[in-house]
Motif scaffolding. Structure first.
Motif, PDB file in Angstrom:
ATOM      1  N   GLU A 198      17.561 -16.331  12.270  1.00 24.16           N
ATOM      2  CA  GLU A 198      17.254 -16.495  13.692  1.00 24.16           C
ATOM      3  C   GLU A 198      15.989 -15.726  14.051  1.00 24.16           C
ATOM      4  OE1 GLU A 198      19.281 -15.592  18.071  1.00 24.16           O
ATOM      5  OE2 GLU A 198      20.469 -15.495  16.242  1.00 24.16           O
ATOM      6  N   ARG A 199      15.900 -14.516  13.542  1.00 23.66           N
ATOM      7  CA  ARG A 199      14.687 -13.723  13.750  1.00 23.66           C
ATOM      8  C   ARG A 199      14.258 -13.145  12.407  1.00 23.66           C
ATOM      9  NH1 ARG A 199      13.613 -13.251  18.997  1.00 23.66           N
ATOM     10  NH2 ARG A 199      11.824 -11.923  18.489  1.00 23.66           N
ATOM     11  N   TYR A 200      12.964 -13.141  12.173  1.00 21.32           N
ATOM     12  CA  TYR A 200      12.429 -12.497  10.975  1.00 21.32           C
ATOM     13  C   TYR A 200      12.054 -11.068  11.360  1.00 21.32           C
ATOM     14  CZ  TYR A 200       9.502 -11.368   6.980  1.00 21.32           C
ATOM     15  OH  TYR A 200       8.969 -10.762   5.881  1.00 21.32           O
ATOM     16  N   ILE A 201      12.821 -10.102  10.821  1.00 23.45           N
ATOM     17  CA  ILE A 201      12.616  -8.686  11.135  1.00 23.45           C
ATOM     18  C   ILE A 201      12.260  -7.966   9.846  1.00 23.45           C
ATOM     19  CG2 ILE A 201      13.675  -6.573  12.019  1.00 23.45           C
ATOM     20  CD1 ILE A 201      15.577  -8.384  13.633  1.00 23.45           C
ATOM     21  N   ALA A 202      11.099  -7.368   9.803  1.00 21.63           N
ATOM     22  CA  ALA A 202      10.641  -6.726   8.576  1.00 21.63           C
ATOM     23  C   ALA A 202       9.702  -5.577   8.903  1.00 21.63           C
ATOM     24  CB  ALA A 202       9.943  -7.730   7.667  1.00 21.63           C
ATOM     25  N   GLY A 203       9.563  -4.676   7.950  1.00 25.30           N
ATOM     26  CA  GLY A 203       8.643  -3.552   8.101  1.00 25.30           C
ATOM     27  C   GLY A 203       8.038  -3.171   6.776  1.00 25.30           C
ATOM     28  N   LEU A 204       6.883  -2.536   6.830  1.00 23.62           N
ATOM     29  CA  LEU A 204       6.173  -2.104   5.632  1.00 23.62           C
ATOM     30  C   LEU A 204       5.485  -0.775   5.930  1.00 23.62           C
ATOM     31  CD1 LEU A 204       5.237  -3.186   2.751  1.00 23.62           C
ATOM     32  CD2 LEU A 204       3.103  -3.793   3.908  1.00 23.62           C
ATOM     33  N   SER A 205       5.593   0.146   4.992  1.00 27.22           N
ATOM     34  CA  SER A 205       4.895   1.424   5.170  1.00 27.22           C
ATOM     35  C   SER A 205       4.232   1.828   3.863  1.00 27.22           C
ATOM     36  CB  SER A 205       5.864   2.520   5.625  1.00 27.22           C
ATOM     37  OG  SER A 205       6.735   2.905   4.573  1.00 27.22           O
ATOM     38  N   LEU A 206       3.179   2.620   3.988  1.00 27.68           N
ATOM     39  CA  LEU A 206       2.418   3.061   2.831  1.00 27.68           C
ATOM     40  C   LEU A 206       2.068   4.531   3.005  1.00 27.68           C
ATOM     41  CD1 LEU A 206      -0.496   1.141   1.163  1.00 27.68           C
ATOM     42  CD2 LEU A 206      -0.816   3.525   1.793  1.00 27.68           C
ATOM     43  N   HIS A 207       2.333   5.321   1.967  1.00 30.66           N
ATOM     44  CA  HIS A 207       1.923   6.723   1.994  1.00 30.66           C
ATOM     45  C   HIS A 207       1.516   7.161   0.591  1.00 30.66           C
ATOM     46  CE1 HIS A 207       6.123   7.321   0.673  1.00 30.66           C
ATOM     47  NE2 HIS A 207       5.690   8.472   0.152  1.00 30.66           N
ATOM     48  N   VAL A 208       0.862   8.286   0.525  1.00 25.71           N
ATOM     49  CA  VAL A 208       0.348   8.809  -0.737  1.00 25.71           C
ATOM     50  C   VAL A 208       1.033  10.123  -1.043  1.00 25.71           C
ATOM     51  CG1 VAL A 208      -1.702   9.668  -1.936  1.00 25.71           C
ATOM     52  CG2 VAL A 208      -1.894   7.710  -0.402  1.00 25.71           C
ATOM     53  N   ASP A 209       1.443  10.281  -2.324  1.00 27.69           N
ATOM     54  CA  ASP A 209       1.954  11.572  -2.760  1.00 27.69           C
ATOM     55  C   ASP A 209       1.117  12.045  -3.951  1.00 27.69           C
ATOM     56  OD1 ASP A 209       2.837  10.176  -4.993  1.00 27.69           O
ATOM     57  OD2 ASP A 209       4.939  10.183  -4.406  1.00 27.69           O
ATOM     58  N   GLU A 210       1.594  13.065  -4.647  1.00 30.93           N
ATOM     59  CA  GLU A 210       0.776  13.663  -5.709  1.00 30.93           C
ATOM     60  C   GLU A 210       0.564  12.733  -6.903  1.00 30.93           C
ATOM     61  OE1 GLU A 210       5.086  14.845  -6.330  1.00 30.93           O
ATOM     62  OE2 GLU A 210       3.661  14.683  -4.665  1.00 30.93           O
ATOM     63  N   ASN A 211       1.348  11.677  -7.020  1.00 36.17           N
ATOM     64  CA  ASN A 211       1.241  10.793  -8.189  1.00 36.17           C
ATOM     65  C   ASN A 211       0.599   9.441  -7.898  1.00 36.17           C
ATOM     66  OD1 ASN A 211       2.517  12.596 -10.022  1.00 36.17           O
ATOM     67  ND2 ASN A 211       4.490  12.067  -9.097  1.00 36.17           N
ATOM     68  N   GLY A 212       0.447   9.094  -6.632  1.00 41.30           N
ATOM     69  CA  GLY A 212      -0.140   7.795  -6.346  1.00 41.30           C
ATOM     70  C   GLY A 212       0.270   7.259  -4.990  1.00 41.30           C
ATOM     71  N   ILE A 213       0.328   5.931  -4.892  1.00 39.08           N
ATOM     72  CA  ILE A 213       0.620   5.247  -3.639  1.00 39.08           C
ATOM     73  C   ILE A 213       2.062   4.745  -3.663  1.00 39.08           C
ATOM     74  CG2 ILE A 213       0.011   3.275  -2.192  1.00 39.08           C
ATOM     75  CD1 ILE A 213      -2.808   3.430  -3.360  1.00 39.08           C
ATOM     76  N   VAL A 214       2.785   4.971  -2.579  1.00 40.87           N
ATOM     77  CA  VAL A 214       4.170   4.510  -2.457  1.00 40.87           C
ATOM     78  C   VAL A 214       4.249   3.505  -1.315  1.00 40.87           C
ATOM     79  CG1 VAL A 214       6.564   5.152  -2.015  1.00 40.87           C
ATOM     80  CG2 VAL A 214       5.083   6.672  -3.351  1.00 40.87           C
TER      81      VAL A 214
END
Length: 467
Positions: A75-91
Motif C-alpha cells: 500500500e505504501r513504499y516505506i524505506a530508509g537509507l543511511s551512510l556513515h564512516v568508521d575506522e575501517n570504511g563506509i557502512v
C-alpha cells in the motif's frame, strides 16, 4: 561526519500532516532502525510513497503497465537509507517496510551457523574471495510468488515452469525448490594467474532424488542435442550422395575436389559427435572422500558437470578437483572454515550477528577470476585462428612492425591490469547482512577502504597520465 540532529529534519514536513518529520512516527521508526542510536552520519534518506498513486502516474493515468499486471505493490513504499564512516570504511544501512511479508515464516539465523561451517577459506591454494549464502530460500521463493505477484503473475510463472519441463525434463518447483531445506551458498576461489574454482552448495531433503534430477536434466539436454544434429546428419548424407554422384560423373568439376573432401570430413565429424554424445553419460567415481558424479560434454572439453554429496549437503562444482577438495575438507574435522576464519568474521563484526542472507566480496579476487577467464578464452581464439595471423611468410619489415605492435599492445594490457588490480585493493572487501522481522527487512553493508603503498600509487598515477 556531522550530528544528524543538526540537520533539517525538524523543518521538513510530510505531505499529509502539519507536523515535522522529527515528530512523524513512521519516520522515527525507520530512523531508529537505520541508525540504532548513532547520532552522526554522512547521509540519510527516507521514502514514504503511496504506491497506488505512484504506479498509476508512472503508467500514464488509467493505463495498465506490464509490472502492474504481474506484480503486486505494498500500500505504501516505506524505506530508509543511511551512510556513515568508521575506522575501517563506509557502512550503509537500509530498511524497507513491507506488510505483504508480515505473516510469512522467514527466519534469521546466526552468520556463524549454516554452510559457513562447511566451507574452507582456502581450497587448492586459492582463496574464498566471493561468498553468498541464503537461508530459507524455499520460503523466500514461495513468499515472493504468493505476496509479490498477481494472479496473472503466478499463472505466468507456472507457464514458464511448464515450458521448463519440456526444455529441461524437470519441474523447477517440485524437483529443485522443494528440495531446499536450509541454506544455499555460492563460493568462488581465486588466485592471480590461476584458473578460478567455484561451487554451489545446498542443504537438501533427499540427496538421491536430487542426483536423479540432475541426471534427468543432462539426459534431456543430450536428447535435444542429438535431435538437433539428426537433421544436420541427414543433410550431410544427402550432400555426400550428391558429391559422390558428381565425382563419379566425368568430367569431375575442376577445382572442387578439395571442397568435396572437406565437406565429407565435416559431415563425418558431425555424425561422430552425435554418436559420442549418445554414448556419453554421468560417471560415478568412488574416492576416499566419497562418490563424485561427473558428466563430460564431448563437444567441448571446457563443459563438465561435477557434483557430490556430504550427508544432505549437495556440492555442484566447477570441476572434479573442486568437488574432491570440498568433500575432503568437510570430512576433516580439523580444517578451518569460514565460520571460524577471523578475517571473514571480522568483515561482519558490526553488521549484525544474524540474518537470512549474507554476502562477502574481495574485489581483487573477483578481478583475478575475470582476468584469467578473458585471457584463457582470448588465447583459445588466437590458437584457433592462428593460421590467419602467422608472421613467418611476411616480409622482414612487416614482421618486425607486427611484433612491435604486439609488444606495445601487451604493455598497455599489463598497465591496465596493474591499474585495475591496484584500485581493487583499495576497495578491499564488501560484506552485507540482511534480516527480516515481521514486515521490516533491514540490511547492513560495509565497504572496507585501504590505503595504497606509495610506489603503487606513483605507478598508477603514471599509467593514468599516459592513457
Amino acid at each position: 561526519a556531522r550530528k544528524r540532529s543538526s540537520g533539517m529534519f525538524s523543518f521538513l514536513h510530510n505531505g499529509n500532516a502539519p507536523s515535522s518529520l522529527e515528530d512523524d512516527e513512521t519516520f522515527k521508526r525507520v530512523d531508529d532502525s537505520l541508525n540504532k542510536g548513532r547520532d552522526t552520519g554522512l547521509f540519510s534518506a527516507y521514502v514514504n510513497v503511496n504506491m497506488a498513486e505512484f504506479v498509476q502516474r508512472s503508467a500514464g493515468g488509467d493505463s495498465k503497465s506490464f509490472t502492474d499486471e504481474y506484480v503486486t505493490y505494498p500500500e505504501r513504499y516505506i524505506a530508509g537509507l543511511s551512510l556513515h564512516v568508521d575506522e575501517n570504511g563506509i557502512v550503509i544501512n537500509s530498511v524497507n517496510e513491507d506488510e505483504r511479508y508480515s505473516t510469512e515464516n522467514i527466519a534469521n539465523s546466526s552468520i556463524k551457523d549454516g554452510l559457513v561451517t562447511s566451507v574452507p577459506p582456502v581450497l587448492n591454494e586459492k582463496f574464498a574471495d566471493v561468498y553468498i549464502e541464503y537461508d530459507n530460500l524455499r520460503s523466500l521463493y514461495y513468499s515472493s510468488k504468493k505476496n509479490g505477484l498477481t494472479d496473472e503473475g503466478r499463472t505466468k510463472v507456472d507457464d514458464l515452469r511448464n515450458d521448463g519441463k519440456g526444455l529441461m525434463g524437470i519441474d523447477f518447483e517440485t524437483d529443485i525448490i522443494d528440495q531446499l531445506e536450509g541454506e544455499t551458498a555460492f563460493v568462488l576461489y581465486a588466485r592471480a594467474n590461476q584458473a578460478p574454482e567455484a561451487a554451489v552448495l545446498a542443504r537438501i531433503a533427499d540427496p538421491e532424488r536430487m542426483r536423479i534430477t540432475i541426471e534427468n536434466v543432462i539426459n534431456t539436454l543430450k536428447v535435444k542435442f542429438i535431435g538437433d544434429t539428426t537433421s544436420k546428419v541427414s543433410r550431410c548424407q544427402e550432400q555426400n550422395e550428391q558429391i559422390r554422384a558428381l565425382r563419379n560423373t566425368p568430367p569431375e568439376p575442376s577445382g572442387f575436389t578439395f571442397l568435396f573432401d572437406q565437406e565429407e570430413q565435416d559431415c563425418q565429424a558431425i555424425e561422430s559427435l552425435a554418436e559420442s554424445v549418445r554414448e556419453s553419460g554421468v560417471v560415478a567415481t568412488q574416492t576416499d572422500v566419497g562418490t563424485i558424479y561427473s558428466y563430460k560434454y564431448p563437444a567441448n572439453e571446457d563443459i563438465s558437470f561435477d557434483f557430490g554429496f556430504n550427508d544432505n549437503i549437495m556440492i555442484f562444482g566447477s570441476n572434479f578437483a573442486t568437488i574432491q577438495s570440498m568433500l575432503g575438507s568437510m570430512s576433516d574435522g580439523t580444517v578451518t572454515t569460514l565460520a571460524s576464519d577471523e578475517e571473514f568474521q571480522a568483515a561482519f563484526a558490526t553488521l549484525g550477528s544474524e540474518g537470512y542472507a549474507i554476502n562477502r566480496v574481495k574485489y581483487l579476487g573477483l578481478l583475478n577470476s575475470i582476468t584469467y577467464a578473458y585471457e584463457y578464452y582470448t588465447a583459445k581464439i588466437e590458437d584457433q585462428f592462428g593460421q590467419f595471423t602467422a608472421t613467418e611468410d611476411l616480409p622482414e619489415e612487416a614482421r618486425i612492425r607486427r611484433e612491435q605492435k604486439k609488444l606495445e599492445s601487451q604493455k598497455k594490457t599489463d598497465d591496465i591490469k596493474f591499474l585495475l588490480g591496484t584500485y581493487a585493493q583499495v576497495f578491499d572487501t564488501s560484506a552485507s547482512v540482511h534480516m527480516i522481522d515481521g514486515a521490516t527487512i533491514s540490511g547492513g553493508s560495509r565497504l572496507e577502504i585501504k590505503s595504497l603503498a606509495p610506489e603503487d600509487l606513483e605507478r598508477a598515477n603514471a599509467i593514468l597520465d599516459g592513457l
